[in-house]
Design a protein around this motif. Structure first.
Motif, PDB file in Angstrom:
ATOM      1  N   LEU A 395       2.183  13.013  -4.636  1.00  0.00           N
ATOM      2  CA  LEU A 395       1.648  12.145  -3.588  1.00  0.00           C
ATOM      3  C   LEU A 395       2.567  10.960  -3.314  1.00  0.00           C
ATOM      4  N   GLY A 396       2.733  10.664  -2.031  1.00  0.00           N
ATOM      5  CA  GLY A 396       3.426   9.451  -1.637  1.00  0.00           C
ATOM      6  C   GLY A 396       2.493   8.256  -1.712  1.00  0.00           C
ATOM      7  N   GLU A 397       3.028   7.075  -1.456  1.00  0.00           N
ATOM      8  CA  GLU A 397       2.211   5.857  -1.489  1.00  0.00           C
ATOM      9  C   GLU A 397       1.183   5.880  -0.354  1.00  0.00           C
ATOM     10  N   PRO A 398      -0.092   5.600  -0.646  1.00  0.00           N
ATOM     11  CA  PRO A 398      -1.088   5.534   0.430  1.00  0.00           C
ATOM     12  C   PRO A 398      -0.825   4.339   1.342  1.00  0.00           C
ATOM     13  N   GLU A 399      -1.087   4.525   2.634  1.00  0.00           N
ATOM     14  CA  GLU A 399      -0.976   3.419   3.592  1.00  0.00           C
ATOM     15  C   GLU A 399      -2.270   3.303   4.375  1.00  0.00           C
ATOM     16  N   ASP A 400      -2.684   2.054   4.612  1.00  0.00           N
ATOM     17  CA  ASP A 400      -3.903   1.805   5.376  1.00  0.00           C
ATOM     18  C   ASP A 400      -3.714   2.241   6.822  1.00  0.00           C
ATOM     19  N   ILE A 401      -4.760   2.808   7.413  1.00  0.00           N
ATOM     20  CA  ILE A 401      -4.739   3.139   8.836  1.00  0.00           C
ATOM     21  C   ILE A 401      -6.004   2.608   9.487  1.00  0.00           C
ATOM     22  N   SER A 455     -13.248   2.651   4.800  1.00  0.00           N
ATOM     23  CA  SER A 455     -11.875   2.436   5.241  1.00  0.00           C
ATOM     24  C   SER A 455     -11.069   3.700   4.988  1.00  0.00           C
ATOM     25  N   LEU A 456      -9.960   3.839   5.725  1.00  0.00           N
ATOM     26  CA  LEU A 456      -9.138   5.034   5.639  1.00  0.00           C
ATOM     27  C   LEU A 456      -7.720   4.706   5.182  1.00  0.00           C
ATOM     28  N   GLN A 457      -7.171   5.589   4.381  1.00  0.00           N
ATOM     29  CA  GLN A 457      -5.757   5.566   4.039  1.00  0.00           C
ATOM     30  C   GLN A 457      -5.198   6.977   4.201  1.00  0.00           C
ATOM     31  N   ARG A 458      -3.939   7.022   4.530  1.00  0.00           N
ATOM     32  CA  ARG A 458      -3.283   8.317   4.600  1.00  0.00           C
ATOM     33  C   ARG A 458      -2.091   8.322   3.650  1.00  0.00           C
ATOM     34  N   PHE A 459      -1.680   9.522   3.270  1.00  0.00           N
ATOM     35  CA  PHE A 459      -0.528   9.645   2.388  1.00  0.00           C
ATOM     36  C   PHE A 459       0.166  10.979   2.660  1.00  0.00           C
ATOM     37  N   GLU A 460       1.459  11.002   2.422  1.00  0.00           N
ATOM     38  CA  GLU A 460       2.215  12.238   2.563  1.00  0.00           C
ATOM     39  C   GLU A 460       2.321  12.925   1.203  1.00  0.00           C
ATOM     40  N   VAL A 461       2.558  14.219   1.241  1.00  0.00           N
ATOM     41  CA  VAL A 461       2.614  15.015   0.023  1.00  0.00           C
ATOM     42  C   VAL A 461       3.854  15.904   0.050  1.00  0.00           C
TER      43      VAL A 461
END
Length: 465
Positions: A395-401, A455-461
């Motif tokens: 997992l990459g670092e989560p970022e707020d969206i 709240s939502l966060q997204r992350f790349e994998v």
């Protein structure tokens, strides 16, 4: 002696004239093919007729074999109570089979019968058979929720006992095909329906039993198939045997698929030990995996076989260590390890944020947890190791969206947070095609209600297969 022939047949009650009351004429091709099959069985004069049915007693974790000396049944549930059956069971064969299954700790037996009366999945084939042949005791076997190779193994056990007792037997695999072939059908239409029918008739029409394992469970569910597991048990009863195939009919005019084929053994064929072939295929996949997956494999195998937890770096084999990038030992990240067996999830555990000193240690720990501590499943056993497929997601670092529009289900995973509750879903999951579904599932996993603020966060994998 042994299994003289196998037959793939459907079981719609409406093809029995007293039930159909004229409507059966729309599937006359199926009826004519059924009569041919029944006449062939009569010519073989079997001592035992083995019938696998999706409509007898079924459990998710157990194969039920009907007990006792026999059973009766009729089509009263379909307004034709005058059509009756009084069948004798081959209890000697059943008892021999149970002894071997219990000795091998295979999950099958005669306990837990829910309804003694014969089911329509058994009676429809018998209706045609008994028109031409009144001999032969029956063995009635249900399906289970176990993966397809376990159904195949049951067929192998049946073959073993039939040959041990010197029985003249036929195998009748009762099962309809897709139930979602036409809009006007009783179950409506799904695009997977016609695809399943074409594919299963091609596979069975060629006797390519090894390809039965390649049907994805989600695809089969969407197609609403009925008999796939029944066909697989029969296939196992011909393990290692060449077969001559006769493809008689395939109809879908009622919105449900009806297919009829016969299979006659033609001697041993070393290329048709399909369960062994499947294990070889998995081994090749394992050998072709990248270092991240091989590390997860090494971890779960070490723990399952000897309860030894690998230590970094001393317990990692030199060849594997040399194939790994430096960052796996120097960087930290969350990681998920997912394990599948025959296309079905068998365990999945991960960490959103790093909890160990390196990615390597994260993988090692989560491989152990996924294989032994996923609360949805029993711990993986040594016997299962050669049938597993393993994936690793870093997992990459989560970022707020700010909104759901910033999600892409193929590229990003999502984390939904509401107070102390949090749900996560990885990206690029089969069957999840839009962000709304992705968020909804993540919320459900985290126990977050739609009415709650979140709240939502997204992350790349980075996915390693």
């Amino acid at each position: 002696m042994g299994i003289l022939a196998g037959f793939m047949v459907p079981h719609p009650p409406m093809i029995v004239p007293d039930v159909g009351r004229g409507s059966e004429r729309q599937v006359q091709e199926t009826i004519d093919a059924y009569d041919k099959v029944a006449k062939e069985i009569a010519e073989l004069k079997p001592e035992t007729i083995i019938i696998t049915s999706p409509h007898t007693t079924m459990y998710s974790d157990y194969f039920h074999i009907s007990p006792g000396a026999g059973a009766k049944g009729d089509f009263g549930d379909f307004r034709a109570s005058k059509v009756t059956f009084d069948e004798k069971y081959d209890y000697e064969l059943v008892n021999e089979l149970i002894d071997v299954l219990q000795e091998d700790d295979f999950p099958a037996g005669i306990e837990g019968e829910r309804r003694k009366q014969l089911d329509h999945g058994t009676m429809v084939p018998l209706y045609f058979i008994r028109k031409y042949y009144d001999g032969g005791k029956i063995v009635r076997i249900g399906l289970s929720g176990y993966p397809l190779p376990d159904h195949y193994r049951l067929g192998m056990y049946i073959k073993e006992i039939v040959e041990k007792l010197g029985r003249k037997a036929v195998f009748v695999a009762s099962g309809d095909l897709s139930h979602k072939l036409q809009d006007y059908g009783p179950y409506g239409f799904a695009p997977e329906g016609p695809v399943y029918d074409d594919r299963i008739m091609d596979v069975m029409g060629r006797g390519a039993f090894g390809e039965l394992f390649d049907f994805d469970e989600d695809f089969c569910d969407k197609a609403a198939e009925c008999g796939h597991r029944s066909f697989v048990i029969m296939a196992g009863a011909f393990d290692g045997m060449a077969v001559k195939v006769n493809k008689y009919s395939h109809q879908d005019v009622t919105g449900v698929g009806y297919g009829i084929c016969s299979f006659y053994p033609e001697g041993e064929d070393s290329g048709r030990y399909f369960l062994d072939n499947k294990k070889i295929e998995v081994l090749r996949m394992k050998e072709g995996s990248d270092g991240y997956v091989k590390l997860a494999w090494a971890s779960l195998e070490s723990y399952i076989r000897s309860r030894k937890r690998l230590k970094v770096p001393k317990d990692i084999p030199t060849e594997l260590k040399d194939s790994l990038p430096d960052e796996i030992f120097s960087k930290r990240a969350g990681a998920f390890v997912s394990i599948h067996k025959n296309g079905r999830l068998r365990g999945c555990i991960g960490t959103i944020a790093p909890t160990r000193d390196s990615i390597a240690e994260e993988i090692i720990q989560n491989a152990i947890s996924a294989s032994t501590r996923d609360p949805r499943f029993e711990p993986i056993t040594v016997d299962e190791l050669d049938m597993l497929e393993v994936n690793v997601d870093i997992l990459g670092e989560p970022e707020d969206i700010e909104s759901i529009e910033q999600l892409d289900v193929k590229k990003y995973g999502v984390i939904v947070t509401s107070g102390y509750k949090r749900g996560l879903l990885l990206p690029d999951i089969e069957g999840i095609d839009d962000p709304e579904t992705q968020v909804s599932i993540a919320m459900n996993k985290g126990g977050i209600r739609p009415s709650e603020k979140y709240s939502l966060q997204r992350f790349e994998v980075v996915r390693h297969k």
